[in-house]
Motif scaffolding. Structure first.
Motif, short mmCIF file in Angstrom:
data_model
loop_
_atom_site.label_atom_id
_atom_site.label_comp_id
_atom_site.label_asym_id
_atom_site.label_seq_id
_atom_site.Cartn_x
_atom_site.Cartn_y
_atom_site.Cartn_z
N ILE A 1 67.24 79.51 30.26
CA ILE A 1 66.74 80.79 29.76
C ILE A 1 65.28 80.99 30.14
CG2 ILE A 1 66.24 79.82 27.47
CD1 ILE A 1 67.31 83.45 28.31
N ASN A 2 64.45 79.94 30.05
CA ASN A 2 63.06 80.07 30.45
C ASN A 2 62.94 80.41 31.93
OD1 ASN A 2 60.66 79.75 28.73
ND2 ASN A 2 61.70 77.92 27.99
N GLU A 3 63.74 79.74 32.74
CA GLU A 3 63.71 80.00 34.18
C GLU A 3 64.08 81.45 34.48
OE1 GLU A 3 65.97 78.51 38.29
OE2 GLU A 3 66.53 77.64 36.33
N LEU A 4 65.10 81.95 33.78
CA LEU A 4 65.54 83.32 34.04
C LEU A 4 64.49 84.34 33.60
CD1 LEU A 4 67.60 85.38 34.93
CD2 LEU A 4 68.70 85.18 32.68
N VAL A 5 63.93 84.17 32.41
CA VAL A 5 62.92 85.12 31.93
C VAL A 5 61.71 85.12 32.87
CG1 VAL A 5 61.32 85.68 30.06
CG2 VAL A 5 63.69 85.06 29.54
N ASN A 6 61.28 83.93 33.29
CA ASN A 6 60.15 83.86 34.22
C ASN A 6 60.47 84.51 35.56
OD1 ASN A 6 57.64 82.45 33.27
ND2 ASN A 6 59.16 80.95 32.57
N ALA A 7 61.70 84.33 36.03
CA ALA A 7 62.10 84.96 37.28
C ALA A 7 62.10 86.48 37.13
CB ALA A 7 63.48 84.47 37.70
N CYS A 8 62.55 86.96 35.98
CA CYS A 8 62.58 88.41 35.75
C CYS A 8 61.18 89.00 35.67
CB CYS A 8 63.35 88.72 34.46
SG CYS A 8 65.14 88.52 34.63
N LEU A 9 60.21 88.20 35.26
CA LEU A 9 58.83 88.69 35.21
C LEU A 9 58.35 89.15 36.58
CD1 LEU A 9 56.76 86.36 32.85
CD2 LEU A 9 57.19 88.80 32.62
N GLY B 1 62.92 98.48 33.11
CA GLY B 1 63.62 97.88 31.98
C GLY B 1 64.58 96.81 32.44
N ILE B 2 64.55 95.65 31.79
CA ILE B 2 65.48 94.56 32.10
C ILE B 2 66.10 94.09 30.80
CG2 ILE B 2 65.75 92.22 33.03
CD1 ILE B 2 63.36 92.73 34.84
N LEU B 3 67.43 93.96 30.78
CA LEU B 3 68.12 93.42 29.61
C LEU B 3 69.09 92.36 30.08
CD1 LEU B 3 71.11 95.56 28.63
CD2 LEU B 3 69.41 96.59 30.14
N MET B 4 69.35 91.42 29.19
CA MET B 4 70.27 90.33 29.52
C MET B 4 70.98 89.86 28.27
SD MET B 4 67.43 87.32 30.19
CE MET B 4 66.32 88.40 31.09
N ASP B 5 72.23 89.43 28.46
CA ASP B 5 73.06 88.92 27.36
C ASP B 5 73.67 87.60 27.83
OD1 ASP B 5 74.61 88.59 25.14
OD2 ASP B 5 75.58 90.55 25.25
N PRO B 6 72.84 86.58 28.02
CA PRO B 6 73.33 85.35 28.64
C PRO B 6 74.28 84.58 27.73
CG PRO B 6 71.07 85.06 27.89
CD PRO B 6 71.40 86.52 27.72
N PRO B 7 75.35 84.01 28.30
CA PRO B 7 76.26 83.19 27.51
C PRO B 7 75.66 81.81 27.24
CG PRO B 7 76.89 83.10 29.80
CD PRO B 7 75.73 84.08 29.71
N SER B 8 76.26 81.10 26.31
CA SER B 8 75.83 79.72 26.06
C SER B 8 76.10 78.85 27.27
CB SER B 8 76.58 79.15 24.84
OG SER B 8 76.35 79.93 23.70
N TYR C 1 74.22 85.02 21.55
CA TYR C 1 75.24 84.72 20.54
C TYR C 1 75.42 83.22 20.38
CZ TYR C 1 76.49 89.66 20.75
OH TYR C 1 76.46 91.03 20.69
N THR C 2 74.50 82.45 20.92
CA THR C 2 74.62 81.00 20.88
C THR C 2 74.38 80.49 19.46
OG1 THR C 2 73.90 80.81 23.18
CG2 THR C 2 73.73 78.83 21.80
N THR C 3 75.35 79.80 18.90
CA THR C 3 75.26 79.28 17.54
C THR C 3 74.10 78.30 17.43
OG1 THR C 3 77.65 79.51 17.28
CG2 THR C 3 76.51 78.10 15.70
N GLY C 4 73.29 78.47 16.39
CA GLY C 4 72.18 77.57 16.16
C GLY C 4 70.92 77.90 16.93
#
Length: 297
Positions: free
Chosen positions: A217-225, A194-201, A240-243
């Motif tokens: 974000i794409n780089e991080l998700v791919n790295a986590c794969l 299990g991997i979870l992340m709450d990245p800031p803006s 929590y990034t607006t928009g």
């Protein structure tokens, strides 16, 4: 889809509107800004009985105005977990109560996996004060690795571990840049169910590394794969990034995790809190999740 954190007893969103929310943390009433609450607030009596009010500054940041005596820290409990809360100088209290709905989801998956004899190692990135870390450890995860760039937040998480009586569980606390840590885990051959992340803006790592959500974000998700186990349970992203739409997270997970693990399922939507006064929902961010089962809450 909506995930609503409606199982709290020590926390309550009493009312919201006019850009603010009225919250009860145990027996302390706080009034804090909330840019999503653009409707008109009601005449809830609690607005006039608050203990503290956070005012934003036109120059950035803000400060607390204390109307009544407030302890420097106190605790709130969620089911079997206990957390330290404190009115910090940057508006937050050290806990995001809306995330309890995700804690419940992860705990259910961990408990089911352990009952079936499966190993469960969890990686929590941008782990803050460790609400999810404690939830996963309490559910019986074999190991939870807690990674955050802030020494202060990691220390706070260790206090939450003690408050929740989880010192005998295997929790590793790491102060590091998350991308660098994930890359090292790949070289070590470590994997997680299990991997979870709450990245800031936007943020900085312990050595000045710059993080921008839309760029990385794409780089991080791919790295986590590369460290998500073949027998994985979930990968969860909060934002929590607006928009930033939940559909963006859904698309990212569909084009990354689902292609590597096509037998799983992708969910995305909003996380929210019930507002007691008018039986409404306060939107509190978005989530995207890949799961090994069709088990959306």
């Amino acid at each position: 889809m909506k995930r609503i954190a409606n199982q709290w007893k020590d926390y309550e969103c009493c009312d919201a509107g006019d850009g603010e929310k009225l919250e009860r943390w145990q027996n302390i009433l706080l009034r804090r800004p909330d840019p999503q609450a653009v409707w008109k607030k009601t005449d809830h009596a609690g607005w006039d009985r608050i203990h503290a009010h956070y005012h934003r500054s036109s120059r950035g940041g803000g400060s607390w105005e204390f109307k009544q005596t407030v302890p420097e820290t106190w605790t709130v409990s969620y089911k079997e977990l206990t957390f330290k809360v404190s009115p910090t100088g940057f508006k937050h209290t050290g806990l995001f109560p809306e995330q309890a709905v995700n804690w419940d989801w992860m705990q259910a998956k961990i408990r089911k996996a352990k009952a079936n004899g499966r190993p469960v190692r969890i990686l929590n990135l941008f782990a803050y004060t460790g609400g999810a870390t404690m939830a996963c450890a309490s559910a019986g995860a074999d190991e939870v690795v807690h990674v955050d760039a802030s020494k202060g937040m990691v220390q706070w998480a260790k206090e939450n571990m003690a408050l929740s009586h989880l010192e005998n569980r295997t929790i590793r606390f790491i102060v590091d840049d998350v991308l660098k840590f994930v890359a090292r885990e790949k070289r070590r051959g470590h994997t997680y169910q299990g991997i979870l992340m709450d990245p800031p803006s936007y943020g900085r790592g312990p050595n000045g590394e710059i993080w921008k959500l839309e760029d990385q974000i794409n780089e991080l998700v791919n790295a986590c794969l590369d460290i998500l186990d073949d027998d994985a349970l979930f990968l969860l992203v909060n934002s929590y990034t607006t928009g930033f739409s939940s559909i963006v997270l859904e698309n990212i997970l569909r084009t990354t995790v689902l292609r590597r693990h096509p037998s799983g399922y992708v969910f995305a939507g909003e996380v929210g809190l019930p507002i007691t006064q008018d039986n409404m929902i306060l939107p509190c961010g978005i989530y995207g999740a890949w799961s090994d089962e069709d088990d959306e809450v």
